[in-house]
Motif scaffolding. Sequence first.
Motif, short mmCIF file in Angstrom:
data_model
loop_
_atom_site.label_atom_id
_atom_site.label_comp_id
_atom_site.label_asym_id
_atom_site.label_seq_id
_atom_site.Cartn_x
_atom_site.Cartn_y
_atom_site.Cartn_z
N ILE A 1 9.62 -5.46 73.85
CA ILE A 1 8.46 -5.68 72.97
C ILE A 1 7.14 -5.61 73.73
N GLY A 2 7.21 -5.15 74.99
CA GLY A 2 5.95 -4.81 75.64
C GLY A 2 5.56 -5.62 76.85
N CYS A 3 6.49 -6.28 77.48
CA CYS A 3 6.15 -7.02 78.69
C CYS A 3 6.31 -6.10 79.90
N ARG A 4 5.28 -6.00 80.73
CA ARG A 4 5.34 -5.08 81.87
C ARG A 4 6.20 -5.65 83.00
N ARG A 5 6.67 -4.71 83.87
CA ARG A 5 7.52 -5.11 84.98
C ARG A 5 6.87 -6.22 85.81
N LYS A 6 5.60 -6.00 86.15
CA LYS A 6 4.95 -6.98 87.04
C LYS A 6 4.80 -8.33 86.35
N GLU A 7 4.68 -8.28 84.99
CA GLU A 7 4.57 -9.56 84.27
C GLU A 7 5.89 -10.33 84.32
N ILE A 8 7.01 -9.57 84.26
CA ILE A 8 8.33 -10.22 84.37
C ILE A 8 8.47 -10.85 85.76
N MET A 9 8.07 -10.07 86.76
CA MET A 9 8.17 -10.57 88.12
C MET A 9 7.27 -11.81 88.30
N LEU A 10 6.05 -11.70 87.79
CA LEU A 10 5.14 -12.84 87.93
C LEU A 10 5.62 -14.05 87.14
N LEU A 11 6.35 -13.78 86.05
CA LEU A 11 6.90 -14.88 85.27
C LEU A 11 7.82 -15.74 86.15
N PHE A 12 8.72 -15.06 86.87
CA PHE A 12 9.66 -15.80 87.73
C PHE A 12 8.94 -16.40 88.93
N MET A 13 7.97 -15.67 89.45
CA MET A 13 7.21 -16.21 90.59
C MET A 13 6.39 -17.42 90.13
N SER B 1 14.07 -8.08 91.41
CA SER B 1 15.22 -7.47 90.72
C SER B 1 15.12 -7.72 89.22
N SER B 2 14.49 -8.85 88.82
CA SER B 2 14.33 -9.11 87.38
C SER B 2 13.44 -8.05 86.76
N SER B 3 12.44 -7.62 87.52
CA SER B 3 11.50 -6.65 86.95
C SER B 3 12.12 -5.27 86.81
N ARG B 4 13.23 -5.06 87.51
CA ARG B 4 13.86 -3.73 87.42
C ARG B 4 14.92 -3.66 86.33
N ILE B 5 15.13 -4.76 85.62
CA ILE B 5 16.14 -4.75 84.56
C ILE B 5 15.69 -3.80 83.44
N SER B 6 16.60 -2.89 83.07
CA SER B 6 16.25 -1.91 82.04
C SER B 6 16.32 -2.57 80.67
N PRO B 7 15.26 -2.44 79.85
CA PRO B 7 15.28 -3.10 78.54
C PRO B 7 16.42 -2.59 77.67
N ALA B 8 16.70 -1.29 77.76
CA ALA B 8 17.73 -0.71 76.89
C ALA B 8 19.09 -1.32 77.21
N SER B 9 19.44 -1.41 78.50
CA SER B 9 20.76 -1.92 78.84
C SER B 9 20.84 -3.43 78.64
N ALA B 10 19.73 -4.13 78.88
CA ALA B 10 19.79 -5.59 78.76
C ALA B 10 19.95 -6.03 77.32
N ILE B 11 19.18 -5.41 76.41
CA ILE B 11 19.27 -5.90 75.03
C ILE B 11 20.56 -5.48 74.36
N ARG B 12 21.21 -4.43 74.90
CA ARG B 12 22.49 -4.03 74.33
C ARG B 12 23.65 -4.62 75.14
N SER B 13 23.33 -5.54 76.08
CA SER B 13 24.34 -6.22 76.90
C SER B 13 25.25 -5.25 77.62
N VAL B 14 24.68 -4.16 78.09
CA VAL B 14 25.47 -3.26 78.93
C VAL B 14 25.83 -4.03 80.20
N PRO B 15 27.11 -3.98 80.64
CA PRO B 15 27.50 -4.79 81.79
C PRO B 15 26.58 -4.58 82.98
#
Lengths: 854, 229
Positions: free
Chosen positions: A298-310, A383-397
């Motif tokens: 829904i539009g969160c950028r990679r760096k924002e995901i990384m900064l979220l965890f940081m 590594s969180s920022s590199r998670i692909s949205p397509a695979s994550a939301i479809r629970s691809v292993p």
Amino acid sequence: MNLWNLLRYISMKHLRLQKAQIFMAVAGICLGVTAIVSIGVVNRSVIFSFQDSFNRMIGNAALQITGAQSGFPESIIEKVQDVRGVQYAVPVIETDGMLVDGKERSMLILGVDVLVDTQVRDYSLTGESADVPDPILFLAKPDSILITKAMADREGFAIDQKIQVQTVEGIRTFRIRGLLNPEGPAKAMGGNVAVMDIYAAQMAFGKTGRIDRIDVSLRKGENLETVRQAIMDALPKGYMVDTPAGRTRQVENMIAKFQNGFDFISYLAILVGMYLIYNAVSISVVHRRKEIGILRAIGCRRKEIMLLFMGETLMISVIASSLGVALGLLLANSLVGAFGKVISETFVRTSVTGIHVTWLYPAIGLLCGMITSLIAALFPAMSSSRISPASAIRSVPYTEDKIFTTLRLNLGGVFFIALSFLLFHIYGFSGPYLLAAQIMLAVGISFFTPAFLNGFVTLFNRVFASRLGSAGRLAGLNLRKNLTRNAVAVAAVFFGISVFVASSGYVHSVKGTTLNWLDSIIKSEIILSSGHPGSSTNAQIIPLPANMSRELEKVPGVLAAAPWRRAFTDYQGSKVLLSASDYTQYPKRSHDGAGPGFMKNQTHFIPDGNRVEISEAFAAIFSVKKGDEISLPTPAGPVVFKVAGIVVDYSYDSGVINMDIKTYQRYWGDMLCNSFLVHVEAGAKVGDVRDEIQRRFGVDRKLYVLSALEFKNEIRKMLDDMFIFNYALNVITLTIACLGIIVALFASVLERTREIGTLRAIGMLRRQIYGVVVLESVLMGLAGGSLGSVAGIISGWLNLEGFFVASLGSAKYYLPFGAILWALLLSAGLSALAGMIPARRAAKTNIVEALAYD
Amino acid sequence: MIQVRNVSKTYLQGKQEIQALHNISFGMEKGEFVSIMGPSGSGKSTLLNLIGGIDQPSAGEIFIDGSPLHGISDDELTLIRRRKVGFIFQFFNLLPILTAEENVGLPLLLDGVPFSRIKEKACRLLENVGLGLRTDHRPEQLSGGEMQRVAIARALITDPAVLLADEPTGNLDSHISEEILELLKNLNQAGQTIVMVTHDARAASFGKRIIRLKDGGITEDVSVPGCDV
């Protein structure tokens, strides 16, 4: 701004929900910061207290003259007084006394010349005392003593009361002539100070005609350095003329070695904290993979995901570090007394009454906590920022992060191992570099854990898996799926076990070597001393008169009593230990042959021979060979001694010089000793002789009278106490290893929810699922354990060479077979235990929910 | 509004290359409601992910509202997803830790808008989808239909150029599905451009146009009878 929204609406809620994980991470960093702050503050407080006491003791003297520990002749005072620019040369006896009344408290006794001492030190007496120490009273009555008001209040003493103090001459009674206000020297050492007339102190403490130091004040306008040089020129070589700052620096350097060990604990604690943060963030990333996918979609950028965890980590670290600072200060407050006591007993007399806090250590703690947390969180956050949205939301292993390929890790491993060898090559076994080289080596080997685990699992699959049925085959397959993540857990076990084996090997070798050495040098049946028999630094030991040997030899059953003096002297600006014993006594009992120690060649110690033997450490530090001549400072001036041999002697790491006691007494004029080596006549019972010695001499003075076996047991106990740090280190590292396995398997189970659901759906029993996960855990443990054992053996040997051999002398490395066996059993057993928590979760997987996951 | 030109997409599955989409081209005007149909593995979800910028094509070009989705950075693509695309998923994909109104406001929160300024709009959208009384509920306290309504409201909060729905009724019973499809139809009638992936012919009939896919290629592109395309 959007980061703030993310932190407020996402992170804060997670922090509230994931209490156990957050607690673990907070506890980890908090522990590290607590260690840094408490150790830092305690160290600083001890130094501050020492400086404060020292400055109070020295008063307004500009220079201090010291010589051998045994003291130096009073005639030196005149030489100093005659130096141009010197206003007052004030003699001082500074010695330990033991208050026999009350709690047998050790105190510092200052023997001063009351006629001139007030020129450099201020003594203010309480109202009920006379205005100033009355010189006439002091001179007329040598039992006069002044104690501090603080001590009087604590012990319930009053003016004119008699108190008993253990002296060199035995327990003596003194009368309190006045109470010192808590000012100047009376405030030093936490008030554990007593003042006597110098003559009375010389008599009571076996220093007749000698003094311990001279405090010098300068005439107005004189140049400090000029006067210092003039004094040095006027005195025989070997006297130290230093400013108060120079003296405190020497002591600070001496204590630093001891404090470095504690600093190491705090660094280790912060490393533990980092590992826990790394684990907490890693598992959080796995746990919230789908959430990350949704946010990305829904539009969160990679760096924002990384900064979220940081950002989350920063929040945790601020809370943890602040808590750590507060706890660190509390801990420092409760530890400072005990720590000061250890310093006092081991290095230098000091009395620490409270903590001395500056902003420095709380700031260092806060910054360390936050920076190390952010560093630890960086990789999982990336590594969180590199998670692909397509695979994550479809629970691809989950698939492995491609950044850490086995090839890249192996190359990294080669790099770190090469760096480690480079450090060895350049700096050899030098302490801090050895530590750095070992860390590099451990990091380098840990980079190979994925490759090692792969090989280990291949071997398992080929040889054992089929024999363990479906659980064996599945465990083998699963371990290979997320090789890098599982390898992190294996690396944690590797690290824990390698520290365990290294530490066990080191302890085992040091204990074995030291006890063998003791066996070779202790040929007497009884050892009698005035302080703790294991003390190598003379701290808080009240010496005994050497001529007490004559009285001892009158005890029925005693064949000979050889005095043993251990005193420090200056050699080329360093403090070395002079160990003087009556070697003429040995031939009487040396029928059992000489050991490898200084007994080897008795002829070296012909009393008039001016010959000495030196320890390997001395030889190494000062580059002295057999046959060389060394010049030692004696109260009468420098004397040249020939080095007759280099021997094994582990008593003091800055160097030991062995000589005959008569030679020592002749040159140093010191008729005292620290202990007696008592030989028992053939047929006499050691226990009876020991009890008789205690009966005859124990009334008048506090004595340690031990049989050789008891003495060695004391040393053994002391060594065990000394290695408590190593045992604590073992517990910490093994706990981390277990946590590593729990987290890795927990993450693995989370990722495999659907797979486990499928296995359950097609008929796998709960206990089979449980078995698979526990088996995976055991395999990871064994892989880490076997790699860690090999690394531990190497590391243990390096530690022995670097920390023992390099500072004390040659030693034999004993392979810790028992510890290796324990290591393998522990790695398998603890891993099985650690695996049970995720295994239970896996076994409880709800089939419907697991299959609906996608 | 949407231009898909010669788009192909290949995946690596192990060492094997899978061609999910093969040289697909089509266009959509503003206000259209297109249903993409096809059997499992035909590439319909892949196509939706490409249009939504969740994934990127191996070849070809895609434009949304005049903005290219190819040859741009991941950040630029993400901002297009945030501002121009609204997603509705089969499994709702709401964040369980957030309330309904917070879930709805999430895309604007990502844009740095304070929640106080989002709340009114989020509540209004929830009212529009019939959940005015459930704004403070978490997903676990809502039924499947209600969760999908929250997801629809979330997709609308940024006034997106296009609404992408991936099997929006795939996890709902027929009665609730009907309601959700009616909701989408009403949105479309109000001018919202919608692309919906479904394998259900009844659901597809709510759209104005149906594109059928098979083995990664378009086999049919027709208007639904009775609809003004």
